[in-house]
Write an enzyme that holds these catalytic residues in place. Structure first.
Site, PDB file in Angstrom:
ATOM      1  N   SER A 141      43.753 140.307  28.812  1.00 17.26           N
ATOM      2  CA  SER A 141      44.686 139.656  29.847  1.00 17.26           C
ATOM      3  C   SER A 141      45.626 140.530  30.557  1.00 17.26           C
ATOM      4  CB  SER A 141      46.871 138.858  29.163  1.00 17.26           C
ATOM      5  OG  SER A 141      47.350 139.386  30.101  1.00 17.26           O
ATOM      6  N   TYR A 156      52.062 138.749  22.678  1.00 17.90           N
ATOM      7  CA  TYR A 156      51.148 138.420  23.234  1.00 17.90           C
ATOM      8  C   TYR A 156      50.603 139.997  23.811  1.00 17.90           C
ATOM      9  CZ  TYR A 156      48.013 135.829  26.934  1.00 17.90           C
ATOM     10  OH  TYR A 156      46.908 135.444  27.199  1.00 17.90           O
ATOM     11  N   LYS A 160      46.972 140.703  23.327  1.00 13.05           N
ATOM     12  CA  LYS A 160      45.534 140.845  24.269  1.00 13.05           C
ATOM     13  C   LYS A 160      45.245 142.520  24.701  1.00 13.05           C
ATOM     14  CE  LYS A 160      44.683 136.657  25.139  1.00 13.05           C
ATOM     15  NZ  LYS A 160      43.388 136.257  24.622  1.00 13.05           N
TER      16      LYS A 160
END
Length: 250
Positions: A141, A156, A160
């Site tokens: 991401s 998150y 990633k």
């Protein structure tokens, strides 16, 4: 066809508007035998049956569960006898700030995105080594690069970012076996995750920072995955392919 008869596993691909489903559809159109792996066997089978062509498969796999991952691999090998492509797409996000992240939040996000990528890769790599060929595409991401996204919390971003490091390390280790490992870092893509969450004001603010002046669509990521999974990228491994409309220009 760029992936004719290539057995391609795509995790987290049952959601109708997700990146995985768009990738599965494009891979099938390019001749691949697609295995859709998701938490729900019913949803995975339904998604596989909706793809063009024949010989696709839907299977239930929790990518964070090593037992399920290994059992799923054996079912796939029993049907096809080989594995050519793995797209590590499964992931979840949570819109939390740093001080609000609990241990359970950390565990579930890291388990799916990072542990899941490792476990699925560990499952297919011995087969790819025996074949002396294989491609692994990992979905990371832009939040891993810019320090946060629109909807995902710091855990998150960390997960990633871990995917980026893991993919590069695997690319270095398995290149000798003619196995390529690459990453895609999507920007803000219109999927089920973002649906209904963007106000017009938020959208205008976001678009102001995107040179191409549009949000991404799932097909944009699918096309990048096709490039990395096919011989179009035959001399690329360990790369991070940004697909974000210019949101992050290094």
């Amino acid at each position: 066809m760029l992936l004719k008869n290539k057995v391609s596993i795509i995790t987290g691909a049952a959601s109708p508007r997700g990146l995985g489903k768009a990738t599965a559809l494009l891979f099938a159109e390019q001749g691949a035998k697609v295995v859709i792996a998701d938490l729900s066997e019913e949803a995975a089978i339904e998604a596989a049956n909706s793809l063009p062509g024949e010989g696709h498969m839907g299977i239930a796999i929790n990518v964070a569960d090593e037992t399920q991952v290994q059992a799923g691999k054996e079912k796939i090998l029993a049907k096809y006898g080989r594995i050519d492509v793995l797209v590590n797409n499964a992931g979840i996000t949570q819109p939390l700030k740093t001080l609000d992240i609990k241990g359970s939040n950390y565990d579930v996000v890291l388990d799916v995105s990072l542990r899941g990528t490792l476990l699925m890769s560990q499952a297919v790599l011995p087969t790819m080594q025996a074949q002396k060929s294989g491609n692994i595409v990992c979905i990371s991401s832009v939040s891993a690069q810019r320090g946060g996204g629109i909807f995902g919390g710091p855990h998150y971003s960390a997960a990633k970012a871990g995917v980026l490091g893991l993919a590069k390390a695997m690319a270095r280790e398995f290149g000798v076996d003619n196995i390529r490992v690459n990453c895609i870092t999507p920007g803000l893509i219109q999927t089920d995750i973002t649906q209904g969450k963007l106000t017009e004001e938020m959208k205008s603010q976001i678009l102001a920072g995107i040179p191409l002046n549009r949000l991404g669509d799932a097909i944009d990521i699918a096309r990048a995955a096709l490039f990395l999974a096919s011989d179009l990228s035959s001399y690329s491994t360990g790369i991070t392919l940004d697909v974000n409309g210019g949101m992050l220009i290094h």
